[in-house]
Design a protein around this motif. Structure first.
Motif, PDB file in Angstrom:
ATOM      1  N   GLN A  10      44.435  86.192 103.194  1.00 10.59           N
ATOM      2  CA  GLN A  10      43.917  87.347 102.484  1.00 10.59           C
ATOM      3  C   GLN A  10      42.754  87.979 103.246  1.00 10.59           C
ATOM      4  N   ASN A  11      41.910  87.135 103.853  1.00 11.25           N
ATOM      5  CA  ASN A  11      40.799  87.684 104.627  1.00 11.25           C
ATOM      6  C   ASN A  11      41.296  88.483 105.820  1.00 11.25           C
ATOM      7  N   LEU A  57      39.504  99.902 100.172  1.00  9.36           N
ATOM      8  CA  LEU A  57      39.232  99.207  98.919  1.00  9.36           C
ATOM      9  C   LEU A  57      37.860  99.567  98.360  1.00  9.36           C
ATOM     10  N   SER A  58      36.901  99.848  99.222  1.00 13.13           N
ATOM     11  CA  SER A  58      35.569 100.210  98.744  1.00 13.13           C
ATOM     12  C   SER A  58      35.562 101.557  98.046  1.00 13.13           C
ATOM     13  N   ASN A  59      36.506 102.415  98.410  1.00 15.12           N
ATOM     14  CA  ASN A  59      36.577 103.740  97.800  1.00 15.12           C
ATOM     15  C   ASN A  59      37.386 103.747  96.506  1.00 15.12           C
ATOM     16  N   ARG A  60      37.969 102.614  96.147  1.00  9.34           N
ATOM     17  CA  ARG A  60      38.723 102.566  94.889  1.00  9.34           C
ATOM     18  C   ARG A  60      37.753 102.592  93.710  1.00  9.34           C
ATOM     19  N   ARG A  61      38.108 103.295  92.677  1.00 10.01           N
ATOM     20  CA  ARG A  61      37.242 103.437  91.512  1.00 10.01           C
ATOM     21  C   ARG A  61      37.797 102.617  90.352  1.00 10.01           C
ATOM     22  N   HIS A  62      36.900 102.088  89.534  1.00 12.14           N
ATOM     23  CA  HIS A  62      37.293 101.335  88.348  1.00 12.14           C
ATOM     24  C   HIS A  62      37.936 102.264  87.325  1.00 12.14           C
ATOM     25  N   ASP A  63      38.831 101.701  86.558  1.00  8.99           N
ATOM     26  CA  ASP A  63      39.479 102.447  85.485  1.00  8.99           C
ATOM     27  C   ASP A  63      38.451 102.758  84.410  1.00  8.99           C
ATOM     28  N   ALA A  64      38.228 104.045  84.186  1.00  7.81           N
ATOM     29  CA  ALA A  64      37.205 104.453  83.219  1.00  7.81           C
ATOM     30  C   ALA A  64      37.674 104.325  81.783  1.00  7.81           C
ATOM     31  N   HIS A  65      38.949 104.057  81.548  1.00 11.91           N
ATOM     32  CA  HIS A  65      39.468 103.979  80.186  1.00 11.91           C
ATOM     33  C   HIS A  65      39.306 102.583  79.576  1.00 11.91           C
ATOM     34  N   MET A  66      38.911 101.584  80.370  1.00 14.40           N
ATOM     35  CA  MET A  66      38.741 100.241  79.855  1.00 14.40           C
ATOM     36  C   MET A  66      37.284  99.813  79.981  1.00 14.40           C
ATOM     37  N   ASN A  67      36.920  98.832  79.184  1.00 14.28           N
ATOM     38  CA  ASN A  67      35.558  98.301  79.196  1.00 14.28           C
ATOM     39  C   ASN A  67      35.522  97.096  80.128  1.00 14.28           C
ATOM     40  N   ARG A 103      27.662  86.496  93.908  1.00  9.37           N
ATOM     41  CA  ARG A 103      27.407  85.969  95.243  1.00  9.37           C
ATOM     42  C   ARG A 103      28.349  86.585  96.270  1.00  9.37           C
ATOM     43  N   ARG A 104      29.609  86.705  95.895  1.00  7.61           N
ATOM     44  CA  ARG A 104      30.580  87.271  96.834  1.00  7.61           C
ATOM     45  C   ARG A 104      30.285  88.730  97.116  1.00  7.61           C
ATOM     46  N   SER A 105      29.952  89.471  96.071  1.00 15.16           N
ATOM     47  CA  SER A 105      29.689  90.901  96.249  1.00 15.16           C
ATOM     48  C   SER A 105      28.239  91.191  96.619  1.00 15.16           C
ATOM     49  N   GLN A 106      27.416  90.134  96.757  1.00 19.37           N
ATOM     50  CA  GLN A 106      25.999  90.298  97.090  1.00 19.37           C
ATOM     51  C   GLN A 106      25.283  91.176  96.072  1.00 19.37           C
ATOM     52  N   ASN A 107      25.664  91.030  94.816  1.00 17.77           N
ATOM     53  CA  ASN A 107      25.030  91.787  93.736  1.00 17.77           C
ATOM     54  C   ASN A 107      24.477  90.782  92.738  1.00 17.77           C
ATOM     55  N   GLN A 108      23.304  90.276  93.008  1.00 13.63           N
ATOM     56  CA  GLN A 108      22.782  89.109  92.310  1.00 13.63           C
ATOM     57  C   GLN A 108      21.668  89.445  91.330  1.00 13.63           C
ATOM     58  N   GLY A 109      21.489  90.693  90.972  1.00 10.32           N
ATOM     59  CA  GLY A 109      20.396  91.003  90.061  1.00 10.32           C
ATOM     60  C   GLY A 109      19.075  91.151  90.814  1.00 10.32           C
ATOM     61  N   GLN A 110      17.963  91.010  90.130  1.00 17.46           N
ATOM     62  CA  GLN A 110      16.658  91.220  90.728  1.00 17.46           C
ATOM     63  C   GLN A 110      15.709  90.085  90.370  1.00 17.46           C
ATOM     64  N   GLN A 141      29.135  87.954 104.834  1.00 16.96           N
ATOM     65  CA  GLN A 141      29.123  89.405 104.746  1.00 16.96           C
ATOM     66  C   GLN A 141      30.442  90.010 105.200  1.00 16.96           C
ATOM     67  N   SER A 142      31.221  89.266 105.984  1.00 17.16           N
ATOM     68  CA  SER A 142      32.500  89.781 106.469  1.00 17.16           C
ATOM     69  C   SER A 142      33.633  89.584 105.481  1.00 17.16           C
ATOM     70  N   ASP A 143      33.349  88.969 104.326  1.00 17.29           N
ATOM     71  CA  ASP A 143      34.395  88.781 103.329  1.00 17.29           C
ATOM     72  C   ASP A 143      34.932  90.128 102.887  1.00 17.29           C
ATOM     73  N   PRO A 144      36.224  90.243 102.699  1.00 14.50           N
ATOM     74  CA  PRO A 144      36.787  91.531 102.274  1.00 14.50           C
ATOM     75  C   PRO A 144      36.444  91.829 100.827  1.00 14.50           C
ATOM     76  N   PRO A 145      36.354  93.083 100.452  1.00 15.95           N
ATOM     77  CA  PRO A 145      36.088  93.440  99.049  1.00 15.95           C
ATOM     78  C   PRO A 145      37.362  93.287  98.221  1.00 15.95           C
ATOM     79  N   PHE A 146      37.559  92.108  97.658  1.00 13.39           N
ATOM     80  CA  PHE A 146      38.764  91.867  96.878  1.00 13.39           C
ATOM     81  C   PHE A 146      38.809  92.803  95.668  1.00 13.39           C
ATOM     82  N   PRO A 147      39.918  93.454  95.420  1.00 15.75           N
ATOM     83  CA  PRO A 147      40.003  94.396  94.297  1.00 15.75           C
ATOM     84  C   PRO A 147      40.232  93.656  92.989  1.00 15.75           C
ATOM     85  N   PRO A 148      39.966  94.295  91.846  1.00 16.49           N
ATOM     86  CA  PRO A 148      40.306  93.683  90.547  1.00 16.49           C
ATOM     87  C   PRO A 148      41.801  93.753  90.305  1.00 16.49           C
ATOM     88  N   VAL A 149      42.279  92.866  89.462  1.00 18.77           N
ATOM     89  CA  VAL A 149      43.709  92.826  89.187  1.00 18.77           C
ATOM     90  C   VAL A 149      44.158  94.047  88.403  1.00 18.77           C
TER      91      VAL A 149
END
Length: 793
Positions: free
Chosen positions: A179-180, A192-202, A500-507, A527-535
């Protein structure tokens, strides 16, 4: 000089066009490219190619064979039909094609030669030329390829060895390297970074998402707390949790230590009638309970209610993860046969073997417990129901999700169901990564709990399909996607690992730097891990036509009635609550209520003697007739969906029929590869029906003979309602036939169900109760015992 100025002016005019062409070229680079006719992903390399190969089609694909070319890359086994439609070069790349198999989802590879079969591994040496290649997938699919006689033997053997070596790498932990490599290219990362989340779901990733859910449920007495924003209170809980309004974060921090893994009672869902559903882990008995701590624990446990709390212990009646893993393994062996010995279960023992696997028993147990909780929430008025599990990460996810599917029409839509999985499973801390053992290095924790939940949802859909917007094609697509480890939804055990994977750990706060992003020096991700998309980004797997089959039209649900003070003030049975003392806590187990002295450890400990003197002791279960009536009131005349009912409350729970013949086997999922799996072991009858279909065919013949005999007798006609009411005497075996409907057109991404030799509404695959117009609820809370025989209806 003038000429130079004109040239400069022309160059400046051309710059926007050049920039636009460069961006267009970058977009084309992110598209797939054709290699020998295969549309490869960016960064994907073709390792082996064999021409003149035929693929065996399933019944949903039309049966027969289709010719084409077989490829093997470091990511998938791909098959390109010879006369297939031409792909659009400008279309977005898709991870898998209609005839592709991801290497990470391959479980076994078997080759068939002249009068022999062999299981192929990375160290296998073939002494014969394979004629057929059979690939067993972890999602119970079986794909068969037949090599042409004119194909060189060297290419056939090399293709077999390439697939075996690639899907079984030398190191068990390097499965995700495929997968990597496939998603780690610069072009694919940009795409994959340019893909947007579905705005119709929470997505339940921010505080506003949780507040949106509180507003939808009308839970005005609850609030969203960020006390676990840096995962210091609990590493397995999400960053945001919902707690009562009257509990402050400073007081809330003292409650985490009293529960396993810090998983305190937290809000999940509120019924429109005013009851709240909570989840929590088991209590820590060795913790010293201070007086203030006890007060905070009581406030959190009772939530916005003040009189009654019911704790539902899930460990006694529901299977353990080891039980689920063993049952699923037996189900695989039954449906696909023994791969190593190519021995299938005899026809006369197929149903008894299915029953001994206990898979349907565990499905029944989960549905039974969820039905009890749903009835309690619907008829309990103002109370708090807390689901308690030792670690609160497995069966609590199953029961809480099933309760909301039964009671909330929003959760039966596609976007609502996806949001439910995000809330109760992804943010709830279910160990997807460990339970599915993606690295294949820890078999002790492997257990398909989520697949058991999907089977339970399918049982509800099968009995009440007109109440669901989502279809079985959606459930099957989600079932198959779990086995493809390229989605961020299933590649972590909790939100902390995903951060941790997305390097978004809060503050975090320091006196010098102030609020800064928290650094994790021990992070295992790179940092070279690919941005895995949501299912939930279904366009990466399925075409628009396939996605259209995920939903079906359903009547619009009426809005929730106006809430006053956070609770409904209509049709409330206040006398039920008057039987209980303020602060009473009861245990719901096996359909009955009790109040053991050690249910709340701080009330029975010596350290809380001062606190216990100021409160009345909880009454015994004999003094709570109000609670007992809640579950015992679901008779055929009073329960939801009763015959002759003029108005139906959309928030009444969908209570499934749990008798043995009423629970069916998910044939479209479990039996779709059965014929392919047994083709080489039964070469003469490779095109014959599955044993369960032959048995159903015999039952259909007997049924036709019985109908023919009864038509000549002057006997009264037995209606479907009578059949259901007399289900204990065996009349359910011969339900009234319905007009046969033409099957829907097949699709390639999620193949439709196999064509059966008999009408699928025999007792083996009986129709849902809702389709016949009756949906009675059990007369009492004592649902049928799990020891009843399951006939794979």
């Amino acid at each position: 000089m003038l000429t130079g100025s004109k040239t400069t002016f022309k160059v400046r005019q051309m710059l926007p066009d050049v920039k636009e062409r460069m961006l267009s070229q970058q977009g084309r680079n992110a598209r797939s490219r054709d290699v020998f006719g295969l549309r490869c992903l960016p960064g994907e390399c073709v390792l082996q190619r064999v021409v003149m190969v035929r693929k065996k089609l399933s019944a949903r694909e039309g049966r027969g064979w289709i010719s084409g070319t077989l490829f093997c890359s470091h990511f998938r086994v791909a098959f390109v039909p010879q006369d297939g439609p031409k792909t659009d070069e400008n279309a977005d790349p898709m991870l898998l094609g209609d005839h592709d198999v991801a290497l990470a989802s391959v479980e076994k590879v078997v080759v068939v030669g002249p009068n022999r079969t062999k299981l192929v591994t990375s160290n296998t040496s073939l002494k014969f030329t394979p004629e057929e290649l059979v690939i067993y997938c972890r999602d119970m699919r079986v794909v068969c390829f037949l090599f042409d006689r004119l194909t060189p033997d060297a290419q056939v053997i090399e293709m077999t060895h390439t697939i075996a070596r690639t899907y079984q790498p030398p190191k068990p932990g390097s499965v995700l390297s495929f997968q990597n490599a496939a998603l780690g290219s610069v072009e694919m990362k940009q795409f994959l970074s340019n893909r947007r989340h579905d705005a119709h779901m929470n997505w339940f990733e921010s505080a506003s998402d949780w507040e949106q859910e509180l507003d939808r449920c009308g839970a005005s007495s609850w609030r969203v707390s960020s006390v676990n924003d840096r995962f210091e209170m609990s590493t397995s809980l999400s960053r945001f949790i919902v707690v009562p309004q009257k509990v402050f974060d400073t007081e809330l921090k003292k409650s985490f230590a009293h529960f396993n893994e810090g998983r305190i009672p937290r809000w999940c869902w509120r019924h429109p009638r005013g009851s709240d559903l909570l989840r929590m882990a088991s209590f820590q008995n060795n913790i010293y309970h201070e007086k203030d701590d006890v007060r905070n624990l009581e406030l959190v446990l009772f939530g916005s209610q003040s009189s009654l709390c019911v704790v539902v212990e899930l460990g006694e009646e529901l299977p353990s993860p080891a039980d689920v893993q063993q049952a699923h393994g037996r189900l695989r062996a039954l449906c696909l046969g023994d791969i190593s010995t190519s021995v299938a279960v005899p026809d006369d023992r197929w149903l008894s073997t299915l029953e001994s696997s206990h898979w349907l028993d565990y499905t029944r147990a989960c549905l039974k417990k969820a039905s009890e909780v749903a009835c309690l929430l619907y008829g309990g008025g103002h109370l708090t129901v807390a689901l308690q599990e030792a670690e609160d990460r497995d069966m609590s996810c199953v029961v809480s999700s099933l309760v909301q599917v039964m009671c909330d029409p929003h959760c039966r839509t596609q976007h609502g169901f996806q949001g439910l999985v995000q809330k109760e499973w992804v943010m709830g801390g279910h160990r997807f990564y460990s339970r599915f053992n993606y690295h294949r290095d820890n078999d002790k924790e492997e257990a398909p709990i989520f697949l058991l939940f999907l089977d339970c949802v399918w049982q509800l859909w099968f009995q009440f399909r007109s109440r669901f917007q989502l279809t079985d094609d959606f459930l099957l697509a989600l079932h198959d996607s779990v086995q493809l480890p390229v989605f961020s939804t299933f590649l972590s055990n909790c939100q902390r690992e995903r951060c941790r994977r997305s390097q978004n750990q809060g503050q975090c706060y320091t006196p010098v730097n102030g609020w800064t992003d928290a650094a994790l020096p021990d992070s295992s991700s790179d940092q070279s891990d690919p941005p895995f998309p949501p299912v939930w980004d279904w366009a990466l797997q399925y075409s628009k036509e396939s996605q259209d089959r995920f939903t079906q039209p359903v009547p619009e649900t009426p809005p929730i009635q106006p809430l006053l003070n956070g609770n409904l003030n209509t049709n409330l049975d206040t006398h039920r609550m008057s039987d209980s003392a303020p602060g009473s806590v009861f245990l719901l187990s096996r359909g009955t209520f009790s109040c053991p002295s050690n249910l709340l450890p701080w009330r029975s400990s010596s350290s809380s003697s001062l606190y216990k003197k100021s409160h009345r002791r909880a009454p015994s279960s004999e003094t709570i007739p109000g609670l007992e009536r809640i579950l015992k009131a679901w008779t055929l005349a009073e329960g939801p969906h009763s015959v002759g009912s003029t108005s139906v409350d959309p928030y009444q729970p969908l209570l499934p029929l749990l008798m043995g013949p009423c629970l069916g086997l998910w044939r479209e999922c479990y039996l779709r590869g059965a014929l392919h799996a047994q083709a080489f072991s039964h070469p003469v009858s490779s095109n014959s029906a599955h044993p369960v279909e032959r048995l159903a065919h015999q039952v259909q013949q007997l049924r036709n003979q019985l109908d023919h005999m009864t038509s000549h007798l002057a006997t009264p006609t037995i209606t479907d309602s009578n059949l259901n009411q007399n289900a204990n005497n065996g009349t359910f075996l011969f339900s009234a036939p319905r007009p046969h409907r033409a099957p829907p057109p097949p699709i390639s991404a999620t193949p439709p169900s196999r064509t059966s030799l008999v009408d699928k509404h025999s007792f083996l695959f009986g129709p849902s109760a809702a389709e016949h117009g009756y949906c009675p609820a059990p007369k009492t809370t004592k649902l049928p015992p799990s020891s009843g025989r399951s006939l794979a209806s």
